[in-house]
Write an enzyme that holds these catalytic residues in place. Structure first.
Site, PDB file in Angstrom:
ATOM      1  N   GLU A   1       5.402   7.767 -12.557  1.00 50.08           N
ATOM      2  CA  GLU A   1       6.320   8.575 -11.746  1.00 50.08           C
ATOM      3  C   GLU A   1       7.533   7.734 -11.385  1.00 50.08           C
ATOM      4  O   GLU A   1       7.444   6.506 -11.359  1.00 50.08           O
ATOM      5  CB  GLU A   1       5.655   9.008 -10.423  1.00 50.08           C
ATOM      6  CG  GLU A   1       4.341   9.737 -10.563  1.00 50.08           C
ATOM      7  CD  GLU A   1       4.499  11.096 -11.222  1.00 50.08           C
ATOM      8  OE1 GLU A   1       5.604  11.686 -11.108  1.00 50.08           O
ATOM      9  OE2 GLU A   1       3.538  11.563 -11.862  1.00 50.08           O
TER      10      GLU A   1
ATOM     11  N   HIS B   1      -1.418  -9.257  -0.801  1.00 53.11           N
ATOM     12  CA  HIS B   1      -2.164  -8.503   0.216  1.00 53.11           C
ATOM     13  C   HIS B   1      -3.617  -8.955   0.327  1.00 53.11           C
ATOM     14  O   HIS B   1      -4.448  -8.227   0.864  1.00 53.11           O
ATOM     15  CB  HIS B   1      -2.079  -6.992  -0.071  1.00 53.11           C
ATOM     16  CG  HIS B   1      -0.708  -6.429   0.157  1.00 53.11           C
ATOM     17  ND1 HIS B   1      -0.296  -5.194  -0.313  1.00 53.11           N
ATOM     18  CD2 HIS B   1       0.363  -6.936   0.822  1.00 53.11           C
ATOM     19  CE1 HIS B   1       0.964  -4.978   0.041  1.00 53.11           C
ATOM     20  NE2 HIS B   1       1.389  -6.008   0.723  1.00 53.11           N
TER      21      HIS B   1
HETATM   22  C1  BJW Z   1       0.841   4.191 -12.490  1.00 51.78           C
HETATM   23  C2  BJW Z   1      -0.334   4.496 -13.184  1.00 51.78           C
HETATM   24  C3  BJW Z   1      -0.486   3.946 -14.473  1.00 51.78           C
HETATM   25  C4  BJW Z   1      -0.419   5.444 -11.239  1.00 51.78           C
HETATM   26  N1  BJW Z   1       0.484   3.182 -14.991  1.00 51.78           N
HETATM   27  N2  BJW Z   1       1.781   3.450 -13.026  1.00 51.78           N
HETATM   28  C5  BJW Z   1       6.246   2.221  10.510  1.00 51.78           C
HETATM   29  C6  BJW Z   1       5.075   1.949  11.230  1.00 51.78           C
HETATM   30  C7  BJW Z   1       4.290   0.790  10.969  1.00 51.78           C
HETATM   31  C8  BJW Z   1       4.658  -0.092   9.983  1.00 51.78           C
HETATM   32  C9  BJW Z   1       5.804   0.198   9.262  1.00 51.78           C
HETATM   33  C10 BJW Z   1       6.591   1.325   9.514  1.00 51.78           C
HETATM   34  N3  BJW Z   1       7.643   1.338   8.654  1.00 51.78           N
HETATM   35  C11 BJW Z   1       7.512   0.254   7.844  1.00 51.78           C
HETATM   36  C12 BJW Z   1       6.407  -0.445   8.217  1.00 51.78           C
HETATM   37  C13 BJW Z   1       5.890  -1.660   7.583  1.00 51.78           C
HETATM   38  C14 BJW Z   1       4.724  -1.337   6.692  1.00 51.78           C
HETATM   39  C15 BJW Z   1       5.200  -0.392   5.586  1.00 51.78           C
HETATM   40  O1  BJW Z   1       5.846  -0.777   4.644  1.00 51.78           O
HETATM   41  N4  BJW Z   1       4.890   0.888   5.697  1.00 51.78           N
HETATM   42  C16 BJW Z   1       5.392   1.888   4.733  1.00 51.78           C
HETATM   43  C17 BJW Z   1       4.213   2.642   4.119  1.00 51.78           C
HETATM   44  C18 BJW Z   1       6.364   2.771   5.449  1.00 51.78           C
HETATM   45  N5  BJW Z   1       4.301  -2.602   6.132  1.00 51.78           N
HETATM   46  C19 BJW Z   1       3.426  -3.359   6.781  1.00 51.78           C
HETATM   47  O2  BJW Z   1       2.862  -3.015   7.801  1.00 51.78           O
HETATM   48  C20 BJW Z   1       3.187  -4.736   6.165  1.00 51.78           C
HETATM   49  N6  BJW Z   1       3.368  -5.717   7.182  1.00 51.78           N
HETATM   50  C21 BJW Z   1       4.559  -5.917   7.787  1.00 51.78           C
HETATM   51  O3  BJW Z   1       5.553  -5.293   7.455  1.00 51.78           O
HETATM   52  O4  BJW Z   1       4.550  -6.861   8.766  1.00 51.78           O
HETATM   53  C22 BJW Z   1       5.678  -6.899   9.658  1.00 51.78           C
HETATM   54  C23 BJW Z   1       5.506  -5.795  10.683  1.00 51.78           C
HETATM   55  C24 BJW Z   1       4.592  -5.974  11.699  1.00 51.78           C
HETATM   56  C25 BJW Z   1       4.429  -4.948  12.632  1.00 51.78           C
HETATM   57  C26 BJW Z   1       5.121  -3.728  12.529  1.00 51.78           C
HETATM   58  C27 BJW Z   1       6.030  -3.556  11.465  1.00 51.78           C
HETATM   59  C28 BJW Z   1       6.212  -4.605  10.541  1.00 51.78           C
HETATM   60  C29 BJW Z   1       1.776  -4.855   5.641  1.00 51.78           C
HETATM   61  C30 BJW Z   1       1.496  -3.904   4.535  1.00 51.78           C
HETATM   62  C31 BJW Z   1       0.031  -4.015   4.120  1.00 51.78           C
HETATM   63  C32 BJW Z   1      -0.346  -2.971   3.081  1.00 51.78           C
HETATM   64  N7  BJW Z   1      -1.756  -2.895   3.012  1.00 51.78           N
HETATM   65  C33 BJW Z   1      -2.358  -2.079   1.959  1.00 51.78           C
HETATM   66  C34 BJW Z   1      -3.891  -2.184   2.088  1.00 51.78           C
HETATM   67  C35 BJW Z   1      -4.323  -3.547   1.523  1.00 51.78           C
HETATM   68  C36 BJW Z   1      -5.761  -3.782   1.548  1.00 51.78           C
HETATM   69  C37 BJW Z   1      -6.590  -2.830   0.748  1.00 51.78           C
HETATM   70  O5  BJW Z   1      -6.429  -2.644  -0.477  1.00 51.78           O
HETATM   71  O6  BJW Z   1      -7.450  -2.271   1.366  1.00 51.78           O
HETATM   72  O7  BJW Z   1      -1.936  -2.546   0.672  1.00 51.78           O
HETATM   73  S1  BJW Z   1      -1.782  -0.395   1.987  1.00 51.78           S
HETATM   74  C38 BJW Z   1      -1.675  -0.202   0.235  1.00 51.78           C
HETATM   75  O8  BJW Z   1      -0.285  -0.052  -0.150  1.00 51.78           O
HETATM   76  C39 BJW Z   1      -2.155  -1.528  -0.355  1.00 51.78           C
HETATM   77  C40 BJW Z   1      -1.188  -1.699  -1.488  1.00 51.78           C
HETATM   78  O9  BJW Z   1      -1.164  -3.065  -1.875  1.00 51.78           O
HETATM   79  C41 BJW Z   1       0.103  -1.205  -0.919  1.00 51.78           C
HETATM   80  C42 BJW Z   1       1.118  -0.812  -1.979  1.00 51.78           C
HETATM   81  O10 BJW Z   1       0.691   0.272  -2.712  1.00 51.78           O
HETATM   82  P1  BJW Z   1       0.922   0.313  -4.304  1.00 51.78           P
HETATM   83  O11 BJW Z   1       0.218  -0.820  -4.920  1.00 51.78           O
HETATM   84  O12 BJW Z   1       2.348   0.467  -4.594  1.00 51.78           O
HETATM   85  O13 BJW Z   1       0.072   1.625  -4.688  1.00 51.78           O
HETATM   86  P2  BJW Z   1       0.504   3.166  -4.568  1.00 51.78           P
HETATM   87  O14 BJW Z   1      -0.738   3.958  -4.604  1.00 51.78           O
HETATM   88  O15 BJW Z   1       1.415   3.384  -3.448  1.00 51.78           O
HETATM   89  O16 BJW Z   1       1.331   3.428  -5.905  1.00 51.78           O
HETATM   90  C43 BJW Z   1       0.732   3.435  -7.171  1.00 51.78           C
HETATM   91  C44 BJW Z   1       1.817   3.689  -8.206  1.00 51.78           C
HETATM   92  O17 BJW Z   1       1.270   3.582  -9.490  1.00 51.78           O
HETATM   93  C45 BJW Z   1       2.433   5.092  -8.109  1.00 51.78           C
HETATM   94  O18 BJW Z   1       3.835   4.956  -8.117  1.00 51.78           O
HETATM   95  C46 BJW Z   1       1.943   5.794  -9.382  1.00 51.78           C
HETATM   96  O19 BJW Z   1       2.909   6.708  -9.902  1.00 51.78           O
HETATM   97  C47 BJW Z   1       1.733   4.643 -10.313  1.00 51.78           C
HETATM   98  N8  BJW Z   1       0.718   4.814 -11.358  1.00 51.78           N
HETATM   99  N9  BJW Z   1      -1.134   5.312 -12.466  1.00 51.78           N
HETATM  100  C48 BJW Z   1       1.578   2.956 -14.312  1.00 51.78           C
HETATM  101  N10 BJW Z   1      -1.611   4.213 -15.273  1.00 51.78           N
END
Ligand code: BJW
Ligand code: ZN
Length: 255
Positions: A223, A128
């Protein structure tokens, strides 16, 4: 699927088929915001996470940037400042140790915070992007790592606005990186999924792909996630606690 809670940490390795692994085993670490949580960097979706306070549509989408670029730049400047104050935690540092044990290993991260590299992890694929880089919103040209002028709206020579080099919602991931991520996932024998909610696609496909391609999968998360019912081993614990313990188990069994 085996589920372990912290109380079993002393015998974490009990369920792992160590006899199948050696120093030549290919290992892939897949990480999300949870691995940086113990460094003091907020996650996105946990209670009190960034998306409970800030609107992702306004701050992490091309539409939000076009509507109010200054708001987005300010938010990213604030996050960069917080990240600069943070240090890699025992989970990041354990990966460095694991990579010395398993030389054929790589890290695929969704994080933009550089903590894997700062911890000495190698072969780090930033799916990302990286919050310390910027690029042109129009032609995509990278503008390198530079100063805090970035809080001001600035333009590329092509006229496009400069923005953080991260992947926002609705934007596609860099094709070459995504292909490499699937290659590393499909080819590994042990796949760790660490601190990710496994909700954001396409990255969230990777743990399932690893399992389908025969990897032994270990998920560590405080979780349960959509992957927890599919993984070989689920450890419900903080990564900074479980991973160092797990490293000791692997070291004793494999080195
Ligand atoms: C611990 C802990 C400890 C806590 N030890 N564990 C409907 C509308 C529009 C789009 C979509 C849609 N449906 C699906 C999509 C696609 C969309 C998507 O997936 N959305 C879902 C949310 C539904 N994806 C995209 O848009 C991607 N692009 C794409 O698909 O292109 C094709 C396309 C184009 C046009 C339309 C549709 C598709 C791009 C995704 C980009 C994500 N960007 C972000 C921001 C990045 C920049 C920044 O940092 O500012 O990336 S969002 C955010 O989420 C960030 C992260 O990398 C990403 C993932 O999150 P992550 O890392 O899993 O964090 P959390 O907070 O979710 O989880 C933390 C976990 O840790 C938890 O489980 C805790 O329990 C755990 N935890 N402490 C161990 N100590
Ligand atoms: Zn440009």
């Amino acid at each position: 699927m085996i589920e372990l809670t912290p109380i079993f940490n002393a015998m974490l390795g009990a369920e792992i088929p160590f006899e199948k692994f050696s120093k030549d085993t290919r290992v892939t670490f897949f990480t999300g915001a949870g691995i940086s949580a113990e460094s003091g960097i907020p996650t996105f979706r946990s209670t009190g996470g960034l998306w409970s306070k800030y609107d992702p549509v306004k701050l992490a989408s091309p539409e939000g940037f076009n509507e109010n670029p200054q708001l987005v730049l300010d938010w990213y400047a604030w996050r960069r400042d917080a990240i600069r104050l943070a240090d890699p935690n025992p989970a990041h540092l354990s990966i460095t140790k694991f990579q010395k044990l398993f030389h054929d290993s790589a890290v695929i991260t969704q994080n933009v915070d550089s903590l894997h590299s700062r911890a000495g992890n190698n072969s780090v694929l930033e799916l990302h992007g990286n919050i310390f880089r910027e690029r042109c919103n129009n032609c995509g040209e990278e503008n390198g790592l530079n100063s805090d002028e970035r809080t001001k709206i600035r333009y590329c020579h092509c006229g496009g606005m400069l923005r953080p080099d991260v992947v926002w919602f609705g934007e596609t991931l860099e094709n070459q990186k995504l292909e490499q991520a699937f290659e590393l996932t499909g080819a590994c024998q042990i796949f760790f999924s660490l601190g990710t909610s496994t909700q954001v696609y396409p990255a969230a496909q990777l743990p399932f792909y690893a399992k389908e391609h025969g990897a032994y999968t270990i998920e560590i998360n405080t979780e349960r996630t959509p992957f927890s019912n599919h993984t070989d081993l689920f450890i419900k614990d903080a990564a900074g606690h479980a991973l160092p313990n797990l490293y000791e188990e692997f070291y004793a069994a494999v080195s």
